[in-house]
Design a protein around this motif. Structure first.
Motif, mmCIF file in Angstrom:
data_model
loop_
_atom_site.group_PDB
_atom_site.id
_atom_site.type_symbol
_atom_site.label_atom_id
_atom_site.label_comp_id
_atom_site.label_asym_id
_atom_site.label_seq_id
_atom_site.Cartn_x
_atom_site.Cartn_y
_atom_site.Cartn_z
ATOM 1 N N SER A 6 0.833 -1.212 0.000
ATOM 2 C CA SER A 6 0.000 0.000 0.000
ATOM 3 C C SER A 6 0.866 1.260 0.000
ATOM 4 C CB SER A 6 -0.980 -0.015 1.179
ATOM 5 O OG SER A 6 -0.295 -0.007 2.402
ATOM 6 N N ILE A 7 1.991 1.219 0.694
ATOM 7 C CA ILE A 7 2.889 2.386 0.697
ATOM 8 C C ILE A 7 3.461 2.608 -0.706
ATOM 9 C CG2 ILE A 7 5.076 3.290 1.569
ATOM 10 C CD1 ILE A 7 4.467 1.721 4.203
ATOM 11 N N LEU A 8 3.955 1.533 -1.322
ATOM 12 C CA LEU A 8 4.545 1.665 -2.665
ATOM 13 C C LEU A 8 3.492 2.098 -3.681
ATOM 14 C CD1 LEU A 8 6.900 -1.465 -2.806
ATOM 15 C CD2 LEU A 8 7.499 0.903 -2.259
ATOM 16 N N THR A 9 2.277 1.568 -3.557
ATOM 17 C CA THR A 9 1.200 1.941 -4.471
ATOM 18 C C THR A 9 0.894 3.431 -4.354
ATOM 19 O OG1 THR A 9 0.241 -0.271 -4.376
ATOM 20 C CG2 THR A 9 -1.219 1.509 -5.083
ATOM 21 N N GLU A 10 0.824 3.928 -3.136
ATOM 22 C CA GLU A 10 0.545 5.351 -2.923
ATOM 23 C C GLU A 10 1.637 6.223 -3.544
ATOM 24 O OE1 GLU A 10 -0.719 6.259 1.054
ATOM 25 O OE2 GLU A 10 0.014 8.316 0.890
ATOM 26 N N PHE A 42 16.757 -1.021 0.166
ATOM 27 C CA PHE A 42 16.602 0.281 -0.472
ATOM 28 C C PHE A 42 15.337 0.284 -1.321
ATOM 29 C CE2 PHE A 42 19.060 -2.184 -3.491
ATOM 30 C CZ PHE A 42 18.520 -1.849 -4.722
ATOM 31 N N LEU A 43 14.876 1.482 -1.611
ATOM 32 C CA LEU A 43 13.711 1.690 -2.461
ATOM 33 C C LEU A 43 14.168 2.121 -3.837
ATOM 34 C CD1 LEU A 43 11.446 3.798 -0.101
ATOM 35 C CD2 LEU A 43 10.848 1.584 -1.066
ATOM 36 N N ALA A 44 13.486 1.639 -4.870
ATOM 37 C CA ALA A 44 13.717 2.113 -6.231
ATOM 38 C C ALA A 44 12.365 2.506 -6.806
ATOM 39 C CB ALA A 44 14.357 1.020 -7.090
ATOM 40 N N LEU A 45 12.276 3.716 -7.323
ATOM 41 C CA LEU A 45 11.050 4.220 -7.931
ATOM 42 C C LEU A 45 11.351 4.564 -9.382
ATOM 43 C CD1 LEU A 45 8.120 5.312 -7.764
ATOM 44 C CD2 LEU A 45 9.089 7.463 -6.936
ATOM 45 N N ILE A 73 8.013 2.892 6.056
ATOM 46 C CA ILE A 73 8.643 1.658 5.567
ATOM 47 C C ILE A 73 9.601 1.107 6.615
ATOM 48 C CG2 ILE A 73 10.275 0.767 3.854
ATOM 49 C CD1 ILE A 73 8.786 2.556 1.818
ATOM 50 N N ARG A 74 10.361 1.986 7.249
ATOM 51 C CA ARG A 74 11.286 1.527 8.302
ATOM 52 C C ARG A 74 10.518 0.897 9.462
ATOM 53 N NH1 ARG A 74 15.195 6.794 8.016
ATOM 54 N NH2 ARG A 74 16.604 5.964 6.429
#
Length: 124
Positions: free
Chosen positions: A5-9, A95-98, A120-121
């Motif tokens: 849900s966080i990544l979707t937002e 890590f995050l990749a967008l 996320i953390r």
């Protein structure tokens, strides 16, 4: 709030968002969301490929930063002709990749990654 849900937002709100992935340093995706049209190429088969391929480069940037005593890498932006990628470390292991379209809103993408980093953390 789940990783999905966080990544979707983040992808929906950044303007031109294609997808996002939360990656482990070992190259294994923890969660992945793809909402936009994926450019032709390796990303068509596996969106986490971007994280794996650029993960190695991020390691080299970290090593360069260490040798310069520049401190921790907080963000890396790569602009390509078919997409732009924003990488942000969550901790030493993830890590995050967008991925956004070339005309996507990079400023908003960077802001949203930074804004959702604490959530996320907390989920890790």
């Amino acid at each position: 709030m789940s990783f999905r849900s966080i990544l979707t937002e983040i992808v929906q709100e950044c303007g031109g968002g294609i997808g996002a992935v939360l990656m482990g340093a070992d190259g294994i995706p923890i969660e992945e969301v793809v909402l936009g049209p994926v450019p032709d190429g390796a990303l068509q088969d596996d969106f986490g490929t971007a994280g794996v391929e650029f993960g190695r480069i991020l390691d080299e940037i970290r090593k360069a930063s260490d040798s310069l005593e520049g401190g921790a890498v907080e963000e890396t932006v790569v602009c390509l002709s078919q997409m732009s990628l924003v990488f942000r470390p969550v901790d030493e292991e993830t890590f995050l990749a967008l991925v956004v379209t070339p005309d996507g809103n990079l400023g908003k993408a960077r802001y949203l990654l930074r804004r959702h980093l604490l959530a996320i953390r907390q989920e890790l």
